[in-house]
Design a protein around this motif. Structure first.
Motif, PDB file in Angstrom:
ATOM      1  N   ASN A  78      -3.475  -7.123  -4.131  1.00 32.52           N
ATOM      2  CA  ASN A  78      -4.619  -6.203  -4.075  1.00 32.52           C
ATOM      3  C   ASN A  78      -5.508  -6.486  -2.870  1.00 32.52           C
ATOM      4  O   ASN A  78      -6.063  -5.560  -2.265  1.00 32.52           O
ATOM      5  CB  ASN A  78      -5.428  -6.299  -5.365  1.00 32.52           C
ATOM      6  N   LEU A  81      -3.863  -4.940   0.128  1.00 28.87           N
ATOM      7  CA  LEU A  81      -4.018  -3.485   0.126  1.00 28.87           C
ATOM      8  C   LEU A  81      -5.438  -3.087   0.474  1.00 28.87           C
ATOM      9  O   LEU A  81      -5.672  -2.057   1.111  1.00 28.87           O
ATOM     10  CB  LEU A  81      -3.625  -2.921  -1.247  1.00 28.87           C
ATOM     11  N   ASP A 116       1.240   0.658   0.760  1.00 24.79           N
ATOM     12  CA  ASP A 116       1.569   1.600  -0.321  1.00 24.79           C
ATOM     13  C   ASP A 116       1.867   0.889  -1.645  1.00 24.79           C
ATOM     14  O   ASP A 116       2.943   1.031  -2.246  1.00 24.79           O
ATOM     15  CB  ASP A 116       2.783   2.465   0.070  1.00 24.79           C
ATOM     16  N   LYS A 117       0.936   0.076  -2.090  1.00 26.21           N
ATOM     17  CA  LYS A 117       0.989  -0.606  -3.392  1.00 26.21           C
ATOM     18  C   LYS A 117       2.040  -1.711  -3.466  1.00 26.21           C
ATOM     19  O   LYS A 117       2.274  -2.276  -4.532  1.00 26.21           O
ATOM     20  CB  LYS A 117       1.223   0.391  -4.526  1.00 26.21           C
ATOM     21  N   TYR A 118       2.677  -2.047  -2.339  1.00 26.19           N
ATOM     22  CA  TYR A 118       3.684  -3.106  -2.327  1.00 26.19           C
ATOM     23  C   TYR A 118       3.441  -4.005  -1.124  1.00 26.19           C
ATOM     24  O   TYR A 118       2.727  -3.640  -0.171  1.00 26.19           O
ATOM     25  CB  TYR A 118       5.101  -2.526  -2.277  1.00 26.19           C
TER      26      TYR A 118
END
Length: 691
Positions: A78, A81, A116-118
């Motif tokens: 997180n 990101l 993108d969340k990864y």
């Protein structure tokens, strides 16, 4: 730390705006130019700043099924990101096929970013082996990630450091130090910055350490830099000329055992022992009595007491806190510095730092005598937990408890055999600081141990201690399961040392024979005889004790497991024999109660001396079939030391207010209130171990 990027963006935008203001033809900037300026600021920040978090276990957390480790992985992801310029470097362990058809573990340094969340892999570099097999954990964690950094300057930040936007604005000016013309050809390769430790408000210990590091890093390291012209990396907000350490093995020297930790700056203190053993000789030989009763000395006793009073005041280490008070005074004002100093003393900061000095003293001395070193990882989790009594004993027995009890016996002997001619104030001035040292070394681990004085915790600790002391060693038994396994592991340094070091170890152990030699001639049963036979008879008593221990050892081996009744009968017969001998000595030999206590003070150190020599000569002792007796002697001493340490804890645990006071002493107000609420919600159940 991402404020550094934000500061660069603001400074870039501000510089662009200032240039526009200087150009009188552009009085108002259009919105499109404003957007272009903002994009340029983002690009400029990306060019000038990258932030790499070195997290060795990130790959393990990613594939782990443990909820806590998965939560750590999600939190780190997180963050990546949230901050696109943030990078994470970790060590990946892969089972790779070999040419002969088998597989072997291969290690890679991996750099990832959040997309993108990864997490997306950017680089993967194969390593020649497992880094922690080559060097220590923390320096290798830094060195394996340094290859992923860019730019000319590199700043190292520990995870307990905080940062502020105001501090980030200074970075552009700080970096100019590397290019200043006043240094000419001798340009600096490392710059030290002030620390901002955010964990200092959690508890009193964290506050002590943050203040200590503030004074050490800010003042101590500045002295090393100028005028001494030498600077050590302390692992904190230091800024390097990046090319300099990269071409010299990295910013942290990671050689295993040799460079154990960059945080080690030790002192060695033998003052309390070079003093008390000298006074023990004076009081036992009668020299101190003749000196103090001399009329010329009696006339000047008051000035002597005044001089000793000032000396004992400074022996408490108050001069060591002067740099910290000065540093805090310069930053916050001297009234604030004085207030913080007083509060620290009320929260027993002197006890903590005295105990910390004992740790450095012990391991520094052992390393000089035997060589080698060992890194004990403390972990980096924000965890407050209750350490069991046995755990504290394993950690601090040899470094603090043994030395503290040795000093305690010295103080008691010096008090008893000199009280008839010495004033109490003179004794207090001479020994006050050493009494403080003894109390700190014996009880600091328990004072600063959360929930140590709760009755249920005390009962559980005693049960765990007795179980640990009673468990036999052997294959598969770890040091935290069995006293025997721990006792054998504590002698590992003796098995790997040189003959010269073993000889010095034996010589140092002989100091414990001074007690017996001095005390036996002061016994009433000796009738003021100065014959050597008195000393010889005292060794006969010591030999009898060793024979009894040998009988107990044989009985434990033959009857301890299957025939418990026979073993108890053997111990009962030995006890009755002891009582009979003591009765005869009281009636026939005019033995007194004071003689009994004096014999304890005299023979206990002698037994410890025999134990130390037996451990140093373990190969010879094992050949002579006496190793089990040495082990039983060690078990007896460990039981006595544990009982001496545990009695005050058990007594204080009877009073509930002691535990409440300890909680308020250790932690800040909010944390203390949360701990009390957790007790209510848990219904007074086990609440000592929580995050």
């Amino acid at each position: 730390m991402m404020y550094y990027r934000r500061a660069l963006e603001i400074q870039c935008t501000q510089d662009k705006s200032d240039i526009a203001k200087l150009d009188r033809r552009k009085t108002v900037e259009s919105s499109q130019e404003g957007l272009a300026s903002l994009e340029m600021a983002h690009v400029m920040a990306d060019i000038k700043f990258t932030y790499v978090v070195s997290c060795q276990v990130y790959g393990m957390q990613k594939t782990s099924k443990d909820k806590r480790e998965r939560a750590s992985y999600v939190n780190i992801l997180n963050l990546m990101l949230m901050f696109p310029s943030l990078r994470v470097a970790y060590i990946d362990e892969v089972e790779a096929p070999t040419s002969n058809g088998t597989t072997e573990k291969t290690y890679y340094s991996v750099l990832v970013k959040g997309v993108d969340k990864y997490d997306q892999e950017i680089y993967r570099i194969k390593l020649p082996g497992k880094p922690t097999d080559i060097g220590e954990g923390k320096p290798e964690n830094q060195n394996h990630a340094i290859v992923f950094t860019r730019g000319e300057a590199l700043q190292a930040i520990d995870m307990n450091q905080d940062n502020y936007l105001e501090e980030a604005f200074k970075m552009r000016n700080v970096l100019e130090e590397f290019e200043r013309q006043k240094y000419r050809k001798s340009k600096p390769t490392i710059l030290g910055l002030r620390e901002h430790i955010f964990t200092g408000s959690v508890s009193s210990l964290a506050w002590f350490m943050s203040n200590q590091e503030t004074s050490f890093v800010t003042i101590g390291q500045q002295v090393l830099a100028n005028p001494l012209r030498v600077r050590f990396h302390y692992g904190h907000p230091d800024i390097f000329d990046r090319l300099f350490p990269i071409t010299r093995g990295g910013i942290s020297k990671a050689s295993k055992t040799i460079n154990l930790s960059e945080d080690i700056f030790s002192g060695y203190c033998t003052y309390s022992l070079c003093i008390l053993y000298g006074r023990l000789y004076l009081v036992m030989s009668g020299l101190e009595r003749s000196i103090l009763l001399d009329p010329r000395i009696q006339a000047n006793i008051k000035p002597l007491e005044n001089a000793l009073a000032s000396q004992s005041f400074f022996q408490l280490g108050l001069l060591l806190v002067l740099p910290m008070v000065m540093e805090v005074g310069l930053e916050k004002g001297f009234r604030t510095a004085l207030g913080e100093f007083v509060i620290m003393q009320l929260q027993l900061a002197s006890v903590f730092f005295t105990f910390q000095l004992g740790t450095k003293t012990h391991y520094y001395g052992r390393t000089i005598l035997h060589g080698g070193a060992k890194y004990i990882p403390t972990g980096r989790g924000f965890v407050v937990y209750h350490a069991k009594f046995a755990q504290n004993y394993r950690m601090y027995s040899r470094s603090h408890f043994v030395k503290g009890l040795e000093l305690l016996i010295l103080l008691v002997v010096y008090l008893v055999y000199g009280s008839s001619y010495r004033s109490s104030s003179l004794y207090l001035f001479v020994t006050f600081s050493i009494w403080f040292l003894v109390a700190s070394w014996l009880f600091a681990p328990f004072i600063f141990n959360p929930s140590c004085f709760e009755w249920q915790k005390t009962v559980d600790d005693w049960t765990d201690w007795r179980k640990w002391m009673g468990n036999r060693g052997g294959i598969g038994m770890s040091v935290d399961q069995s006293w025997e396994a721990w006792w054998i592991s504590e002698q590992e340094h003796l098995r790997k040392t040189s003959i010269r070091s073993l000889f010095l170890e034996i010589i140092l152990s002989l100091r414990f024979l001074i007690y017996q030699y001095g005390i036996v001639y002061h016994l009433n049963i000796a009738r003021r005889s100065k014959s050597i036979l008195v000393y010889a008879l005292s060794w006969l008593v010591m030999l009898s004790v060793l024979v009894v221990l040998k009988m107990v050892s044989i009985g434990r081996q033959k009857f301890g497991t299957d025939l418990q009744l026979m073993f108890r009968i053997l111990k009962g017969l030995l006890f009755l024999g002891f009582v009979s001998v003591m009765a005869v000595l009281f009636v026939v030999g005019n033995l007194t109660i004071s003689d009994v206590f004096a014999c304890i003070l005299g023979f206990m150190p002698t037994g410890w001396c025999i134990l130390l020599i037996g451990q140093a000569c373990s190969p010879l002792v094992k050949k002579a079939m006496l190793w089990d007796s040495i082990m039983e002697l060690g078990r007896a001493y460990e039981n006595m030391m544990g009982l001496i340490l545990f009695l005050p804890i058990g007594l204080l645990s009877w009073f509930p207010f002691v535990s409440e006071f300890q909680t308020r002493l250790l932690f800040n107000q909010a944390f203390s209130r949360g701990l009390q609420i957790s007790r209510i919600l848990a219904g007074q159940k086990d609440f000592g171990e929580f995050e």
